[in-house]
Design a protein around this motif. Structure first.
Motif, PDB file in Angstrom:
ATOM      1  N   VAL A 137       9.864   7.571  -3.980  1.00  0.00           N
ATOM      2  CA  VAL A 137       9.503   6.767  -5.148  1.00  0.00           C
ATOM      3  C   VAL A 137      10.250   5.433  -5.136  1.00  0.00           C
ATOM      4  O   VAL A 137       9.658   4.359  -5.270  1.00  0.00           O
ATOM      5  CB  VAL A 137       9.785   7.537  -6.453  1.00  0.00           C
ATOM      6  CG1 VAL A 137       9.654   6.631  -7.671  1.00  0.00           C
ATOM      7  CG2 VAL A 137       8.837   8.731  -6.588  1.00  0.00           C
ATOM      8  N   ASN A 138      11.570   5.484  -4.972  1.00  0.00           N
ATOM      9  CA  ASN A 138      12.371   4.252  -4.945  1.00  0.00           C
ATOM     10  C   ASN A 138      12.092   3.411  -3.700  1.00  0.00           C
ATOM     11  O   ASN A 138      12.222   2.181  -3.728  1.00  0.00           O
ATOM     12  CB  ASN A 138      13.861   4.576  -5.035  1.00  0.00           C
ATOM     13  CG  ASN A 138      14.257   5.085  -6.403  1.00  0.00           C
ATOM     14  OD1 ASN A 138      13.571   4.841  -7.395  1.00  0.00           O
ATOM     15  ND2 ASN A 138      15.370   5.797  -6.474  1.00  0.00           N
ATOM     16  N   GLU A 139      11.700   4.072  -2.619  1.00  0.00           N
ATOM     17  CA  GLU A 139      11.368   3.348  -1.379  1.00  0.00           C
ATOM     18  C   GLU A 139      10.074   2.553  -1.535  1.00  0.00           C
ATOM     19  O   GLU A 139       9.953   1.433  -1.035  1.00  0.00           O
ATOM     20  CB  GLU A 139      11.235   4.360  -0.233  1.00  0.00           C
ATOM     21  CG  GLU A 139      10.966   3.756   1.122  1.00  0.00           C
ATOM     22  CD  GLU A 139      10.789   4.814   2.203  1.00  0.00           C
ATOM     23  OE1 GLU A 139       9.983   4.577   3.129  1.00  0.00           O
ATOM     24  OE2 GLU A 139      11.461   5.868   2.127  1.00  0.00           O
ATOM     25  N   VAL A 140       9.117   3.135  -2.248  1.00  0.00           N
ATOM     26  CA  VAL A 140       7.807   2.496  -2.401  1.00  0.00           C
ATOM     27  C   VAL A 140       7.810   1.464  -3.532  1.00  0.00           C
ATOM     28  O   VAL A 140       7.005   0.526  -3.516  1.00  0.00           O
ATOM     29  CB  VAL A 140       6.726   3.585  -2.646  1.00  0.00           C
ATOM     30  CG1 VAL A 140       5.410   2.985  -3.130  1.00  0.00           C
ATOM     31  CG2 VAL A 140       6.498   4.380  -1.365  1.00  0.00           C
ATOM     32  N   ALA A 141       8.702   1.590  -4.491  1.00  0.00           N
ATOM     33  CA  ALA A 141       8.704   0.704  -5.669  1.00  0.00           C
ATOM     34  C   ALA A 141       8.645  -0.778  -5.322  1.00  0.00           C
ATOM     35  O   ALA A 141       7.804  -1.511  -5.873  1.00  0.00           O
ATOM     36  CB  ALA A 141       9.913   1.015  -6.547  1.00  0.00           C
ATOM     37  N   PRO A 142       9.494  -1.300  -4.404  1.00  0.00           N
ATOM     38  CA  PRO A 142       9.396  -2.737  -4.088  1.00  0.00           C
ATOM     39  C   PRO A 142       8.083  -3.107  -3.396  1.00  0.00           C
ATOM     40  O   PRO A 142       7.605  -4.240  -3.519  1.00  0.00           O
ATOM     41  CB  PRO A 142      10.606  -2.986  -3.182  1.00  0.00           C
ATOM     42  CG  PRO A 142      11.020  -1.655  -2.670  1.00  0.00           C
ATOM     43  CD  PRO A 142      10.643  -0.673  -3.726  1.00  0.00           C
ATOM     44  N   LYS A 143       7.494  -2.170  -2.673  1.00  0.00           N
ATOM     45  CA  LYS A 143       6.202  -2.429  -2.033  1.00  0.00           C
ATOM     46  C   LYS A 143       5.114  -2.550  -3.098  1.00  0.00           C
ATOM     47  O   LYS A 143       4.213  -3.395  -2.983  1.00  0.00           O
ATOM     48  CB  LYS A 143       5.866  -1.309  -1.050  1.00  0.00           C
ATOM     49  CG  LYS A 143       6.858  -1.191   0.098  1.00  0.00           C
ATOM     50  CD  LYS A 143       6.513  -0.034   1.024  1.00  0.00           C
ATOM     51  CE  LYS A 143       7.536   0.081   2.146  1.00  0.00           C
ATOM     52  NZ  LYS A 143       7.219   1.171   3.090  1.00  0.00           N
ATOM     53  N   PHE A 144       5.213  -1.712  -4.116  1.00  0.00           N
ATOM     54  CA  PHE A 144       4.270  -1.779  -5.234  1.00  0.00           C
ATOM     55  C   PHE A 144       4.432  -3.108  -5.972  1.00  0.00           C
ATOM     56  O   PHE A 144       3.453  -3.777  -6.308  1.00  0.00           O
ATOM     57  CB  PHE A 144       4.512  -0.586  -6.159  1.00  0.00           C
ATOM     58  CG  PHE A 144       3.573  -0.466  -7.331  1.00  0.00           C
ATOM     59  CD1 PHE A 144       2.355  -1.125  -7.370  1.00  0.00           C
ATOM     60  CD2 PHE A 144       3.917   0.338  -8.407  1.00  0.00           C
ATOM     61  CE1 PHE A 144       1.490  -0.996  -8.456  1.00  0.00           C
ATOM     62  CE2 PHE A 144       3.074   0.474  -9.493  1.00  0.00           C
ATOM     63  CZ  PHE A 144       1.864  -0.204  -9.523  1.00  0.00           C
ATOM     64  N   GLU A 145       5.663  -3.516  -6.195  1.00  0.00           N
ATOM     65  CA  GLU A 145       5.920  -4.770  -6.907  1.00  0.00           C
ATOM     66  C   GLU A 145       5.339  -5.961  -6.146  1.00  0.00           C
ATOM     67  O   GLU A 145       4.800  -6.902  -6.748  1.00  0.00           O
ATOM     68  CB  GLU A 145       7.415  -4.961  -7.114  1.00  0.00           C
ATOM     69  CG  GLU A 145       7.758  -6.198  -7.929  1.00  0.00           C
ATOM     70  CD  GLU A 145       9.227  -6.322  -8.264  1.00  0.00           C
ATOM     71  OE1 GLU A 145       9.561  -7.116  -9.160  1.00  0.00           O
ATOM     72  OE2 GLU A 145      10.049  -5.611  -7.648  1.00  0.00           O
ATOM     73  N   ALA A 146       5.432  -5.934  -4.821  1.00  0.00           N
ATOM     74  CA  ALA A 146       4.959  -7.054  -4.000  1.00  0.00           C
ATOM     75  C   ALA A 146       3.445  -7.052  -3.803  1.00  0.00           C
ATOM     76  O   ALA A 146       2.872  -8.062  -3.387  1.00  0.00           O
ATOM     77  CB  ALA A 146       5.652  -7.020  -2.639  1.00  0.00           C
ATOM     78  N   ALA A 147       2.789  -5.936  -4.088  1.00  0.00           N
ATOM     79  CA  ALA A 147       1.358  -5.797  -3.809  1.00  0.00           C
ATOM     80  C   ALA A 147       0.502  -6.451  -4.890  1.00  0.00           C
ATOM     81  O   ALA A 147       0.865  -6.480  -6.069  1.00  0.00           O
ATOM     82  CB  ALA A 147       0.990  -4.328  -3.680  1.00  0.00           C
ATOM     83  N   ASP A 148      -0.644  -6.949  -4.458  1.00  0.00           N
ATOM     84  CA  ASP A 148      -1.639  -7.480  -5.392  1.00  0.00           C
ATOM     85  C   ASP A 148      -2.588  -6.388  -5.860  1.00  0.00           C
ATOM     86  O   ASP A 148      -3.254  -6.537  -6.885  1.00  0.00           O
ATOM     87  CB  ASP A 148      -2.450  -8.594  -4.719  1.00  0.00           C
ATOM     88  CG  ASP A 148      -1.564  -9.737  -4.263  1.00  0.00           C
ATOM     89  OD1 ASP A 148      -1.107 -10.506  -5.121  1.00  0.00           O
ATOM     90  OD2 ASP A 148      -1.314  -9.836  -3.039  1.00  0.00           O
ATOM     91  N   GLY A 149      -2.670  -5.307  -5.075  1.00  0.00           N
ATOM     92  CA  GLY A 149      -3.559  -4.213  -5.425  1.00  0.00           C
ATOM     93  C   GLY A 149      -3.002  -2.884  -4.957  1.00  0.00           C
ATOM     94  O   GLY A 149      -2.204  -2.828  -4.016  1.00  0.00           O
ATOM     95  N   LEU A 150      -3.407  -1.820  -5.642  1.00  0.00           N
ATOM     96  CA  LEU A 150      -2.960  -0.467  -5.319  1.00  0.00           C
ATOM     97  C   LEU A 150      -4.164   0.450  -5.238  1.00  0.00           C
ATOM     98  O   LEU A 150      -4.950   0.540  -6.192  1.00  0.00           O
ATOM     99  CB  LEU A 150      -1.990   0.032  -6.392  1.00  0.00           C
ATOM    100  CG  LEU A 150      -1.457   1.462  -6.222  1.00  0.00           C
ATOM    101  CD1 LEU A 150      -0.489   1.545  -5.037  1.00  0.00           C
ATOM    102  CD2 LEU A 150      -0.759   1.938  -7.496  1.00  0.00           C
ATOM    103  N   VAL A 151      -4.305   1.136  -4.110  1.00  0.00           N
ATOM    104  CA  VAL A 151      -5.338   2.164  -3.945  1.00  0.00           C
ATOM    105  C   VAL A 151      -4.643   3.510  -3.910  1.00  0.00           C
ATOM    106  O   VAL A 151      -3.711   3.714  -3.130  1.00  0.00           O
ATOM    107  CB  VAL A 151      -6.150   1.963  -2.648  1.00  0.00           C
ATOM    108  CG1 VAL A 151      -7.192   3.070  -2.495  1.00  0.00           C
ATOM    109  CG2 VAL A 151      -6.814   0.593  -2.634  1.00  0.00           C
ATOM    110  N   VAL A 152      -5.088   4.420  -4.762  1.00  0.00           N
ATOM    111  CA  VAL A 152      -4.530   5.772  -4.796  1.00  0.00           C
ATOM    112  C   VAL A 152      -5.647   6.750  -4.451  1.00  0.00           C
ATOM    113  O   VAL A 152      -6.688   6.785  -5.124  1.00  0.00           O
ATOM    114  CB  VAL A 152      -3.942   6.110  -6.181  1.00  0.00           C
ATOM    115  CG1 VAL A 152      -3.371   7.523  -6.176  1.00  0.00           C
ATOM    116  CG2 VAL A 152      -2.866   5.093  -6.567  1.00  0.00           C
TER     117      VAL A 152
END
Length: 205
Positions: free
Chosen positions: A65-80
């Protein structure tokens, strides 16, 4: 531009992965950088409502979760994307999303979200609905395709035979690419919408 894709399947070469790879081809063709993180095969515990993240800005459990958090912050879009288990998303993925969305202090407003479900037969729409709620609660525009975003297949690789499902993934990725680019232009010209201070009301005082 960047898209972060979360694979909720615990299996390698799964039908969920086929759906994401079909989308990735379209994103790349649109000049969008893609990173995929497989979540479904990780050991992710659920949120314990300790509220430690309100003080530290990160989850008390220092895992993916903490590893992905900065990647989520930098992303313009999220696909789940998730396989369907009992008409629901993979519980590991849900635990991950609950902690990721709650523990991250950055604004998610105007990041584009898209949900994808993979199933043998049923449960696609309920899983699709479940995943979209993560986007809707924090002001993320939700990308749509030509139908509810799902793909069918039981044995690994069977989704490659679902021509309509594959087409849905391509349409979704094209629509999402357009939406992200349009929002980027809107931000540049008009800025982000102003948000009022959150008016939190409890039913019991």
């Amino acid at each position: 531009m960047k898209v972060l894709m979360l694979n909720g399947s615990p299996r390698k070469d799964s039908n969920t992965e086929i759906a994401l790879k079909e989308m990735e081809k379209i994103f790349v063709a649109n000049g969008i950088e893609v990173e995929t993180v497989q979540v479904g095969n990780k050991d992710i515990r659920g949120c314990i409502a300790c509220l430690s993240c309100r003080k530290t800005g990160k989850c008390v459990f220092n895992d993916l979760v903490n590893e992905v958090a900065p990647k989520f912050e930098a992303a313009d879009g999220l696909v789940v994307a998730s396989p369907v288990y009992y008409a629901s998303a993979n519980a590991t993925l849900v635990a991950f999303l609950q902690r990721l969305f709650y523990s991250t202090p950055f604004s998610k407003s105007m990041k584009v979200g898209a949900a994808v479900a993979a199933a043998r037969r049923g449960g696609l729409t309920s899983t699709f609905d479940e995943l979209n709620k993560f986007f809707a609660i924090c002001g993320m525009p939700i990308a749509s395709g030509q139908y509810w975003n799902g793909i069918h297949g039981a044995a690994p690789g069977e989704a490659l035979q679902d021509k309509e499902g594959l087409q849905m993934m391509r349409t979704l990725a094209n629509n999402m690419s357009f939406l992200m680019k349009s929002i980027a232009l809107g931000k540049e010209k008009f800025g982000l919408p102003e948000n009022e201070p959150f008016e939190r009301t409890n039913f019991i005082r």
